[in-house]
Design an enzyme around this catalytic site. Structure first.
Site: not given
Length: 600
Positions: A126, A176
């Site tokens: 995503f 991340k």
């Protein structure tokens, strides 16, 4: 952003930190003052760390493209690198136009993009995008940080690469999970890159060779580009030109590098440059190109560009040398350093006859436009120059108004002209003006757009209002995509295909964003509204100028033609015309006849 205690120096070197904390501390170490960005899932940790930093002002734009253009405007107005922080996927891809624009125009940006976790890269996760791959052709360099221990070093290198040599954008992709990992923080004090060592001092032998050629010139021209401004070499360029007595023409990005009030100034050259600047380049015997890249908008037909000239080219980028036009004496080095050295090897030239010839061209082919009852865009820029005295930062969008601004405003100072040149990005002006306003408070910031370009990033009006930035926002509304319409008129039998521009009520739109707004439709109204806008300092103000619809930019070099094959301004003998005195020409020597000069 909520104010916090000043953060610099609170953490000892070597302290364990998360990647997000290392990131913000690194920006503090780089003395970053403003970050333009938009948060998202992949950057939540970074934004959490940024919350505790008072040294950095974060500006939440309304679109990531707006953030990139704002960083460009900040960089061009201040000379400092612009910084962008966005999330992964669409957040990153929305910056691509701004990155490409910065790459084409040599603007120092450091763009930080969020990325999915390392183990998810390549899995179509995503909001995953291969932003490093996407931007590889439009960045000086880019990084994917795979080890938190390398983060501080990477950021140091990114800023160094972006600001050294020929400036440009550098992208740093931040996975991340890496930003959540911990490592000791130690920000490097220096950078050593074996494969990247820009040459800043010109070769002494080449400098002396150039000086010998220049000292023999009788019809010299200095051709100055944006590299003069990037280098901070406007003073050196001016001193050099005045010592030689050499006429100076500038590119679109070179405007302001040489004061156009000087009698040696010829204004802009190229496709929509002045008639006399193009003829001077065509007829010169020595062309001294300084921080310019001989782009196609300047040269026209390269086979006929400066056909009788010996060309000296000074540029910090060796790849720009003889890339488009073959040069005779290349000097690779920083423009400021090279001019500072070269001036010691040249002497005043006998250019009186050459300047007399140019003076005749200026009288015979001045900038001018057709007078009439309708407001003309040229009048807007002429009045703006008169009211500001040149003491303003003008940020233009792309199209006809961009060229009229270059022609009819008098440019006297570096870093006062901000525009999108190489890429020609519509929608640039409004966010770029916003970025400039965060970096400069010493003079008025004026954003000028056409009705087409304004609608591409008008959402940033809200950002400007939120921060009460005292930007004067002018929209030149002719109801067309003007430059495309001009080409369709001149070369496509007036077959106007998809260029008529339906627009909202711009005054109401500005007021809906909370910005005071007005409209001018006559020269008299334009003068009144412009004066009112310039006097307004409590936040932004908006003025729409409704101008003549089918007006063209002249002079114009048609595609494929040489610089001496210009279309000049057609003037209806039954109508009035307004002639603009050449900038600085009052001090040029005058003669009633041409001095013979070889011009093909």
């Amino acid at each position: 952003m909520t104010p916090h205690t000043r953060s610099e120096g609170k953490t000892a070197p070597g302290s364990m930190m998360t990647g997000a904390e290392i990131f913000v501390r690194s920006l503090v170490a780089e003395k970053v003052e403003v970050v333009f960005g938009y948060p998202g899932g992949a950057t939540i940790g970074v934004y959490d760390a940024l919350h505790d930093i008072s040294d950095i002002r974060h500006v939440l734009t309304r679109h990531e493209q707006g953030a990139a253009h704002a960083a460009e405007g900040y960089a061009k107005a201040t000379g400092k690198p612009g910084v962008v922080l966005v999330t992964s996927g669409p957040g990153a891809t929305n910056t691509v136009t701004g990155i490409a624009d910065a790459y084409m125009d040599s603007i120092p940006l450091v763009v930080f993009t969020g990325q999915v976790a390392l183990h998810m890269i390549g899995n179509d996760a995503f909001q995953e995008a291969d932003i490093a791959g996407i931007t590889r052709p439009i960045t000086k360099h880019n990084y994917i940080v795979r080890d938190v221990a390398e983060l501080a070093k990477t950021i140091k290198e990114a800023f160094y690469i972006a600001t050294s040599g020929r400036p440009g954008p550098v992208l740093v992709d931040l996975p991340k999970d890496v930003m959540a990992q911990k490592a000791p923080f130690q920000y490097p004090s220096t950078v050593s890159l074996r494969s990247y060592n820009p040459i800043v001092e010109g070769h002494e032998k080449q400098i002396k060779k150039a000086a010998n050629i220049i000292n023999e010139a009788t019809r010299p021209v200095l051709y100055a580009g944006g590299g003069v401004i990037h280098s901070g070499a406007a003073a050196e360029l001016t001193a050099f030109a005045r010592k030689l007595g050499c006429p100076v023409t500038t590119t679109l990005h070179g405007l302001g590098a040489f004061p156009e009030t000087d009698p040696l100034a010829l204004g802009m050259l190229g496709m929509h440059g002045t008639w006399y600047s193009n003829m001077a380049v065509h007829g010169c015997d020595v062309l001294i190109a300084v921080g310019a890249r001989f782009d196609d908008r300047v040269t026209g037909n390269v086979e006929q560009f400066a056909p009788d000239a010996t060309i000296v080219h000074i540029d910090i980028d060796p790849s720009a040398i003889s890339k488009n036009v073959r040069v005779d004496v290349p000097i690779v080095g920083d423009v400021k350093n090279v001019l500072g050295n070269l001036i010691n090897h040249v002497h005043p030239l006998r250019t009186e006859d050459w300047r007399n010839t140019i003076a005749v061209w200026q009288r015979e082919h001045p900038l001018r436009y057709q007078a009439g009852s309708a407001l003309r865009a040229q009048q807007v820029f002429q009045q703006l120059g008169q009211l500001t005295g040149g003491d303003a930062i003008i940020v233009t969008d792309v199209g006809q108004h961009q060229m009229w601004a270059a022609q009819f405003f008098t440019w006297t100072q570096p870093r006062t002209h901000i525009t999108s040149g190489g890429l020609g990005t519509m929608g640039f002006s409004l966010p770029a003006a916003m970025g400039a306003a965060f970096g400069r408070t010493d003079m008025p910031i004026i954003s000028i757009s056409g009705d087409g370009g304004f609608q591409m990033n008008s959402q940033e009006l809200t950002t400007i209002v939120q921060h009460r930035l005292p930007i004067k926002i002018f929209v030149i509304n002719n109801g067309f995509l003007g430059m495309v319409r001009q080409w369709q008129e001149l070369f496509w039998r007036r077959r106007y295909s998809q260029v008529e521009m339906a627009s909202p009520d711009f005054v109401k739109l500005a007021e809906a964003h909370g910005c005071p707004a007005s409209r001018a439709t006559t020269p008299e109204e334009a003068s009144v509204e412009m004066e009112r806008a310039l006097a307004h300092t409590d936040g932004p103000i908006f003025v729409e100028f409704v101008v003549a619809q089918e007006d063209n930019v002249y002079p114009m070099i048609p595609g494929g033609q040489s610089v001496n094959e210009m279309l000049d301004t057609p003037i209806d003998p039954d109508g009035g015309s307004i002639t603009i005195q050449p900038k600085g020409s009052h001090a040029l020597p005058r003669k009633d006849a041409h001095v013979p000069v070889t011009v093909h």
